[in-house]
Every structure is written in structure tokens, then in C-alpha cells.
Write a protein that holds these residues in place. Structure first.
Motif, PDB file in Angstrom:
ATOM      1  N   ASN A 238     -61.351  33.066   4.336  1.00 56.19           N
ATOM      2  CA  ASN A 238     -61.508  33.873   3.130  1.00 56.19           C
ATOM      3  C   ASN A 238     -60.318  33.605   2.209  1.00 56.19           C
ATOM      4  N   THR A 239     -60.449  32.624   1.332  1.00 55.57           N
ATOM      5  CA  THR A 239     -59.346  32.257   0.441  1.00 55.57           C
ATOM      6  C   THR A 239     -59.181  33.245  -0.706  1.00 55.57           C
ATOM      7  N   GLN A 240     -60.160  34.117  -0.887  1.00 50.95           N
ATOM      8  CA  GLN A 240     -60.060  35.141  -1.926  1.00 50.95           C
ATOM      9  C   GLN A 240     -58.944  36.132  -1.616  1.00 50.95           C
ATOM     10  N   MET A 241     -58.613  36.275  -0.335  1.00 54.02           N
ATOM     11  CA  MET A 241     -57.585  37.223   0.091  1.00 54.02           C
ATOM     12  C   MET A 241     -56.178  36.632   0.005  1.00 54.02           C
ATOM     13  N   PRO A 243     -53.053  34.984  -2.135  1.00 49.86           N
ATOM     14  CA  PRO A 243     -52.536  34.891  -3.509  1.00 49.86           C
ATOM     15  C   PRO A 243     -52.390  33.431  -3.942  1.00 49.86           C
ATOM     16  N   ASN A 244     -53.353  32.955  -4.692  1.00 51.77           N
ATOM     17  CA  ASN A 244     -53.420  31.547  -5.095  1.00 51.77           C
ATOM     18  C   ASN A 244     -53.331  31.488  -6.620  1.00 51.77           C
ATOM     19  N   LYS A 245     -52.120  31.430  -7.147  1.00 53.75           N
ATOM     20  CA  LYS A 245     -51.912  31.543  -8.591  1.00 53.75           C
ATOM     21  C   LYS A 245     -52.043  30.217  -9.327  1.00 53.75           C
ATOM     22  N   ASN A 246     -51.716  29.116  -8.660  1.00 50.81           N
ATOM     23  CA  ASN A 246     -51.692  27.820  -9.340  1.00 50.81           C
ATOM     24  C   ASN A 246     -52.497  26.744  -8.618  1.00 50.81           C
ATOM     25  N   GLY A 247     -53.350  27.158  -7.684  1.00 50.40           N
ATOM     26  CA  GLY A 247     -54.022  26.192  -6.830  1.00 50.40           C
ATOM     27  C   GLY A 247     -53.196  25.939  -5.581  1.00 50.40           C
ATOM     28  N   MET A 248     -53.850  25.487  -4.519  1.00 53.19           N
ATOM     29  CA  MET A 248     -53.139  25.221  -3.270  1.00 53.19           C
ATOM     30  C   MET A 248     -53.909  24.181  -2.473  1.00 53.19           C
ATOM     31  N   ARG A 299     -64.098  30.869  -0.676  1.00 54.87           N
ATOM     32  CA  ARG A 299     -64.172  30.472   0.727  1.00 54.87           C
ATOM     33  C   ARG A 299     -63.833  28.994   0.896  1.00 54.87           C
ATOM     34  N   PHE A 300     -63.231  28.696   2.029  1.00 49.76           N
ATOM     35  CA  PHE A 300     -63.071  27.325   2.501  1.00 49.76           C
ATOM     36  C   PHE A 300     -63.877  27.218   3.787  1.00 49.76           C
ATOM     37  N   TYR A 301     -64.893  26.347   3.786  1.00 57.71           N
ATOM     38  CA  TYR A 301     -65.760  26.159   4.947  1.00 57.71           C
ATOM     39  C   TYR A 301     -65.483  24.792   5.572  1.00 57.71           C
ATOM     40  N   PHE A 302     -65.575  24.726   6.893  1.00 60.39           N
ATOM     41  CA  PHE A 302     -65.519  23.422   7.544  1.00 60.39           C
ATOM     42  C   PHE A 302     -66.258  23.487   8.875  1.00 60.39           C
TER      43      PHE A 302
END
Length: 322
Positions: A238-241, A243-248, A299-302
Motif C-alpha cells: 500500500n504505497t498510498q500510506m 509519504p512520497n512527496k517527490n517520487g521514489m 499500490r505496488f503489485y508484484f
């Protein structure tokens, strides 16, 4: 009969292309079945619902390291019965207990049922760092009309509880809006016209359950997972949770201890497995696969695909902020 609408997505989107797969499920799974037994459901309909749940349970690999199952029977009151530690993961005893469930015959407190299921899972579901799939499946014939609000309780399940929630609506009383509010994703809904159809839909529902991606936590190493040959194990973060301000970036580091795996990733497909996904072969030594996560990604899925008769591995998804 499945109902489709412009704003309503059903189980068919999940199982598209999966027909013909094995309809048993060997997945390690913490599953909570949430069954509406309110007064609007007839005795024969409730019997069909229990038959469908028994059919689903029979298809699972229930044991200490495999599937764990709990049952929530609800109307205005909520009755929790769990297989955890009660019958030592005995499928026969679990099936008999489902058959003996009593119809509660009052109102519909779906929010209360979700509350009870969430707190039960927080206490007994396997730890998040074990990356075991958590799934709640709600079977209901009508909108909630008492107790806690669904719109307050449902969002807590895919968030803190890290669970996939599937909503099955039976009949024409339950609204699409209610099903979508219950489900953790717009794709995780199914609408049927009656309870007889529920008994025939369990095959597809089992497939969908077995394809739920397990939630993982960033920077936590997952140990001793395995996947069979020509099978996939699905995961999500769950990447929404975060803090991704500038991309990661997410660095997925896979170490195969036995056999070989193939990794597939996606930011949109819950079950990445080829077309429209990125892939990387992971040999016996460590292999790092990097995925860029733009701002606003939910989301990041793999998935990890087994290439040998036996495939065992460790992995970790590490974050790198820009």
C-alpha cells in the motif's frame, strides 16, 4: 447471472483468463467469512448460503501453515466462531460447524460484523511480516440498517488490517453503492440474483480468493516463502500510506534458496503475470529489481512465478526516496 453496470465491476474482471485453472487453493490464507442471516433471508436461502461456504472451505488447504478460517454469522447481533485454535485446523470440524450455524433472523448490522471481523483478525491473524494473504468475504442480501456504519468500518480493513475485502450481494435489495462501500477495491464485488446462483459461483469465487495479493510492509524481509512450478504467488504494498512527496523507487530483492523464480511487477494489475507488466529473472543468487513509484501511486503489485518443481525464496522491498 452476473450483473454489470457502468459503475459496477464484478468478479469477472478478476478471473478473466483464469478459467480452467485448478479450483482448489493451496495458498497460505487468513480467511474470514462474514454471513448475513437477517430476517429477509428465508430458511432455504440460508441453507444455500451455508452450502456455498462449505464448498469454498472444502477447496482450501486448511492446516497450521496453510489456510485458517473464521466465520462471522450476523444480523443485528454478531456471532463469531473461528477455526483458529479451536479444532486444531480440522477441516471436518469446521465444515460441521458451518452446517450448524443458526439463522439469527433480525436486522442487518454489516458495519458491526466488519468491526468484529477486524478485531478478531488483529488478534489472531498471522503477523504482517509473514506476508500471509488476509481476505474477508461478505455475503449479504441487503443494505445495513443498524449498528456501526459500513462507510466508517470498511476503510479500516484494507488499511490498518491489511486485508482484501470481497462483497457478494444476493438479490435485488442490496445496492451497488453498498457493495462497493464494503469491498476494499472496486473490482472485488459480485452480484447474484439469488442464493442458488451463489452455490454455482463458488468455483470462481475460490479462484478469486486464491489470487488475492498478500500485503507486505516496506523494508521488512519476508522469509521462507515458496511457490510451485508454473504457479504465481501475488503480493502488494500500500504505497498510498507512504509519504512520497517527490517520487521514489522500490528495490525488490529476491533470494532464491531453492529453485528459480521469475518476478513480475505492476502499478495497476493486481495479478501481474506477463503482458503489460515488467519482469526480471531471479537466479539462485540475489537479484534486485527496481520499480519507480510516481507521486500519487496507490499500490505496488508484484508476483513471483515458480520455474522449478520446488521454489523457495526470501525477499524484501526496500524504499529509496528522491
Amino acid at each position: 447471472m452476473y450483473f454489470l453496470g457502468a459503475q459496477f465491476v464484478t468478479i469477472l474482471t478478476i478471473i478473466h483468463g483464469l478459467n480452467g485453472e485448478n479450483t482448489t487453493c493451496d495458498l497460505a490464507l487468513d480467511l474470514i467469512l462474514i454471513l448475513d442471516s437477517s430476517g429477509s433471508i428465508s430458511v432455504p436461502e440460508f441453507a444455500h448460503a451455508k452450502y456455498a461456504m462449505v464448498d469454498l472451505v472444502e477447496r482450501l488447504n486448511i492446516n497450521e501453515k496453510g489456510a485458517h478460517v473464521a466465520v462471522v454469522n450476523y444480523a443485528t447481533t454478531v456471532d463469531l466462531w473461528a477455526a483458529f485454535d479451536v479444532y486444531n485446523y480440522d477441516k471436518i470440524s469446521l465444515v460441521e460447524r458451518i452446517k450448524d450455524l443458526e439463522k439469527l433472523d433480525t436486522g442487518t448490522a454489516t458495519g458491526d460484523a466488519l468491526y468484529v471481523a477486524r478485531h478478531h483478525c488483529e488478534g489472531v491473524c498471522r503477523r504482517p511480516e509473514q506476508a500471509v494473504t488476509r481476505a474477508f468475504i461478505v455475503f449479504t442480501d441487503g443494505n445495513s440498517n443498524s449498528g456501526r456504519l459500513v462507510v466508517d468500518e470498511a476503510p479500516l480493513l484494507p488499511g490498518p488490517a491489511m486485508a482484501n475485502v470481497f462483497a457478494v450481494g444476493i438479490g435485488d435489495t442490496i445496492t451497488n453503492a453498498e457493495l462497493i462501500a464494503i469491498a476494499s477495491d472496486k473490482d472485488y464485488t459480485l452480484r447474484l440474483s439469488n442464493y442458488i446462483e451463489l452455490t454455482t459461483a463458488i468455483n470462481n469465487l475460490t479462484i478469486a480468493t486464491c489470487h488475492f495479493p498478500a500485503f507486505i510492509m516496506p523494508n521488512i524481509k519476508i522469509l521462507n516463502h515458496q511457490v510451485g512450478q508454473n504457479l504465481y504467488h501475488y503480493y502488494q504494498m500500500n504505497t498510498q500510506m507512504i509519504p512520497n512527496k517527490n517520487g521514489m523507487f522500490i528495490d525488490l530483492i529476491v533470494n532464491n534458496t531453492v529453485g528459480r523464480t521469475q518476478a513480475y511487477t505492476s502499478l495497476t494489475s493486481k495479478n501481474p503475470k506477463g503482458l503489460n507488466t515488467r519482469q526480471a529473472s531471479t537466479p539462485l543468487k540475489d537479484r534486485t529489481y527496481t520499480q519507480y513509484i510516481p507521486v500519487g501511486t496507490n499500490r505496488f503489485y508484484f508476483s513471483l512465478f515458480g520455474m522449478e518443481p520446488v521454489n523457495q525464496y526470501h525477499f524484501v522491498a526496500q524504499l529509496r526516496f528522491l
